[in-house]
Structure formats: C-alpha cells, structure tokens
Motif scaffolding. Structure first.
Motif, PDB file in Angstrom:
ATOM      1  N   TRP A   1      48.863  33.690  37.495  1.00  0.00           N
ATOM      2  CA  TRP A   1      47.726  33.819  38.217  1.00  0.00           C
ATOM      3  C   TRP A   1      46.951  32.497  38.388  1.00  0.00           C
ATOM      4  O   TRP A   1      46.328  32.189  39.250  1.00  0.00           O
ATOM      5  CB  TRP A   1      46.712  34.980  37.523  1.00  0.00           C
ATOM      6  CG  TRP A   1      45.485  35.258  38.325  1.00  0.00           C
ATOM      7  CD1 TRP A   1      45.158  35.740  39.365  1.00  0.00           C
ATOM      8  CD2 TRP A   1      44.167  35.007  37.581  1.00  0.00           C
ATOM      9  NE1 TRP A   1      43.878  35.942  39.667  1.00  0.00           N
ATOM     10  CE2 TRP A   1      43.143  35.122  38.614  1.00  0.00           C
ATOM     11  CE3 TRP A   1      43.680  34.559  36.484  1.00  0.00           C
ATOM     12  CZ2 TRP A   1      41.757  35.177  38.295  1.00  0.00           C
ATOM     13  CZ3 TRP A   1      42.312  34.331  36.222  1.00  0.00           C
ATOM     14  CH2 TRP A   1      41.435  34.839  37.070  1.00  0.00           C
TER      15      TRP A   1
ATOM     16  N   ALA B   1      48.340  30.300  40.471  1.00  0.00           N
ATOM     17  CA  ALA B   1      48.199  30.715  42.128  1.00  0.00           C
ATOM     18  C   ALA B   1      46.850  30.113  42.523  1.00  0.00           C
ATOM     19  O   ALA B   1      46.493  30.238  43.707  1.00  0.00           O
ATOM     20  CB  ALA B   1      48.339  32.131  42.162  1.00  0.00           C
TER      21      ALA B   1
ATOM     22  N   ASN C   1      42.305  33.886  44.370  1.00  0.00           N
ATOM     23  CA  ASN C   1      43.812  34.280  45.054  1.00  0.00           C
ATOM     24  C   ASN C   1      44.382  35.425  44.113  1.00  0.00           C
ATOM     25  O   ASN C   1      43.966  35.439  42.776  1.00  0.00           O
ATOM     26  CB  ASN C   1      44.666  33.161  45.094  1.00  0.00           C
ATOM     27  CG  ASN C   1      44.442  32.146  45.994  1.00  0.00           C
ATOM     28  OD1 ASN C   1      43.827  32.705  47.171  1.00  0.00           O
ATOM     29  ND2 ASN C   1      44.591  30.866  45.803  1.00  0.00           N
ATOM     30  N   ALA C   2      45.126  36.222  44.522  1.00  0.00           N
ATOM     31  CA  ALA C   2      45.817  37.500  43.668  1.00  0.00           C
ATOM     32  C   ALA C   2      44.794  38.140  42.799  1.00  0.00           C
ATOM     33  O   ALA C   2      44.997  38.501  41.604  1.00  0.00           O
ATOM     34  CB  ALA C   2      46.836  36.644  42.668  1.00  0.00           C
TER      35      ALA C   2
ATOM     36  N   TYR D   1      46.519  41.341  40.834  1.00  0.00           N
ATOM     37  CA  TYR D   1      46.946  41.072  39.679  1.00  0.00           C
ATOM     38  C   TYR D   1      45.990  40.790  38.581  1.00  0.00           C
ATOM     39  O   TYR D   1      46.017  41.334  37.447  1.00  0.00           O
ATOM     40  CB  TYR D   1      47.770  39.681  39.642  1.00  0.00           C
ATOM     41  CG  TYR D   1      48.484  39.205  38.538  1.00  0.00           C
ATOM     42  CD1 TYR D   1      49.820  39.729  38.115  1.00  0.00           C
ATOM     43  CD2 TYR D   1      48.203  38.299  37.512  1.00  0.00           C
ATOM     44  CE1 TYR D   1      50.510  39.451  37.111  1.00  0.00           C
ATOM     45  CE2 TYR D   1      48.854  37.843  36.417  1.00  0.00           C
ATOM     46  CZ  TYR D   1      50.010  38.508  36.332  1.00  0.00           C
ATOM     47  OH  TYR D   1      50.757  38.298  35.122  1.00  0.00           O
TER      48      TYR D   1
ATOM     49  N   GLU E   1      52.465  39.647  44.537  1.00  0.00           N
ATOM     50  CA  GLU E   1      52.623  38.638  45.730  1.00  0.00           C
ATOM     51  C   GLU E   1      53.157  39.384  47.071  1.00  0.00           C
ATOM     52  O   GLU E   1      52.809  39.091  48.212  1.00  0.00           O
ATOM     53  CB  GLU E   1      53.447  37.543  45.396  1.00  0.00           C
ATOM     54  CG  GLU E   1      52.648  36.595  44.488  1.00  0.00           C
ATOM     55  CD  GLU E   1      53.402  35.073  44.114  1.00  0.00           C
ATOM     56  OE1 GLU E   1      52.791  34.190  44.634  1.00  0.00           O
ATOM     57  OE2 GLU E   1      54.592  35.249  44.092  1.00  0.00           O
ATOM     58  N   LYS E   2      54.089  40.297  46.614  1.00  0.00           N
ATOM     59  CA  LYS E   2      54.988  41.046  47.816  1.00  0.00           C
ATOM     60  C   LYS E   2      53.942  42.140  48.294  1.00  0.00           C
ATOM     61  O   LYS E   2      54.050  42.674  49.512  1.00  0.00           O
ATOM     62  CB  LYS E   2      56.178  41.708  47.239  1.00  0.00           C
ATOM     63  CG  LYS E   2      57.220  40.511  47.146  1.00  0.00           C
ATOM     64  CD  LYS E   2      58.454  41.062  46.441  1.00  0.00           C
ATOM     65  CE  LYS E   2      59.274  40.007  45.967  1.00  0.00           C
ATOM     66  NZ  LYS E   2      60.519  40.315  45.096  1.00  0.00           N
TER      67      LYS E   2
END
Length: 160
Positions: A44, A47, A97-98, A101, A158-159
């Motif tokens: 994380w 990213a 981002n992310a 998560y 991420e997917k």
C-alpha cells in the motif's frame, strides 16, 4: 540513511508516535508491528509513492535538545510505544491509492494491535525528533524486507 538525507531526496519525512492496544505487552506489540503490520503496509505504501518507511521502537528518547525543548512539555515519550516514519516521492503526499486495501486490510489490523486506528490517535513530530531502535521496511522506494504474502493479497485488490 538519515532523515535529512531522506528528506532532501524524497520530500518531507515525518515521525508519527503510536500507542499499543490496552492489555497487550510491549513485546506482543513490537512483534505484531514488525512481523505483520509493517509487512502488510508495504504494498500500500509503495502504491502511494512512499520512498521510505521505518518503525522506531522502545526505548524511545528525544534525539536532540531542540526536539526535547519543542515537544517535552506536551508529549511524554514514556506514554508512546513506537514511531512510524514515512517519506513520499515528489508528486505524492497522501494515501489516495488502493483505498479498498487500506479499508479492508490495514485498518482492521490497526484495530487489533494499536490503541485505535493510527490516524485517530497518533501524534506527528518533526523528522529526527525521536530516536530508538529503527527497523526499516522501504528504502529508496524499494522494500528491504520480504513481504511476498502481502504483495499477493494486495494484487487481488489491484484487480478489483
């Protein structure tokens, strides 16, 4: 690597004082923070452009007289259990981002071993204010410890 060197090449470095959950020992806290949480945070952080991530563990002390003079009257280091240190690459500076998560992996883990979620209870101090035993996880934008398990978990997010 000194905080000054990190800051000059990667932007601002801060130290974030953290407390352990009531009922856990210093040893339990330290083990969890290093062996689990530090590693699950790596993908994380990467990213989000983190170029440096380290933890500083007890015994904590003021690193300089200037830091002691600035903070000692308001912050009692004996009340804190560790310090998280983070520096971002140029152009970054937030954890945008992310988010899935963060919400589904990082926050639940913080609730297990910290007093509360880090952003709800931490105290931020200037770089190089607090010293102790430093454990590095990311240096120069690269992980310096194995985190393969968490890279795989992160890959699933991420997917999405």
């Amino acid at each position: 690597m000194s905080a000054t060197a990190i800051a000059s090449s990667h932007g601002v470095l801060t130290q974030n004082l953290l407390k352990r959950r009531a009922g856990s020992t210093i040893e339990e806290f330290r083990k969890h923070y290093i062996e689990r949480h530090g590693k699950l945070a790596i993908p994380w952080f990467l990213a989000n452009g983190v170029t440096y991530y380290a933890q500083t563990h007890r015994p904590l002390h003021w690193a300089t007289d200037a830091a002691r003079q600035k903070y000692e009257s308001a912050i009692y280091l004996s009340d804190w259990d560790a310090v998280g240190e983070v520096a971002f690459a140029p152009g970054y500076g937030s954890f945008s981002n992310a988010q899935a998560y963060y919400q589904e992996v990082i926050l639940p883990d913080e609730r297990r071993f910290l007093l509360d979620e880090a952003f709800k209870h931490m105290k931020v101090v200037d770089a190089e204010s607090v010293a102790g035993e430093v454990v590095e996880f990311i240096v120069d934008g690269k992980a310096v410890v194995e985190y393969e398990e968490w890279r795989g978990v992160f890959g699933g997010y991420e997917k999405r």
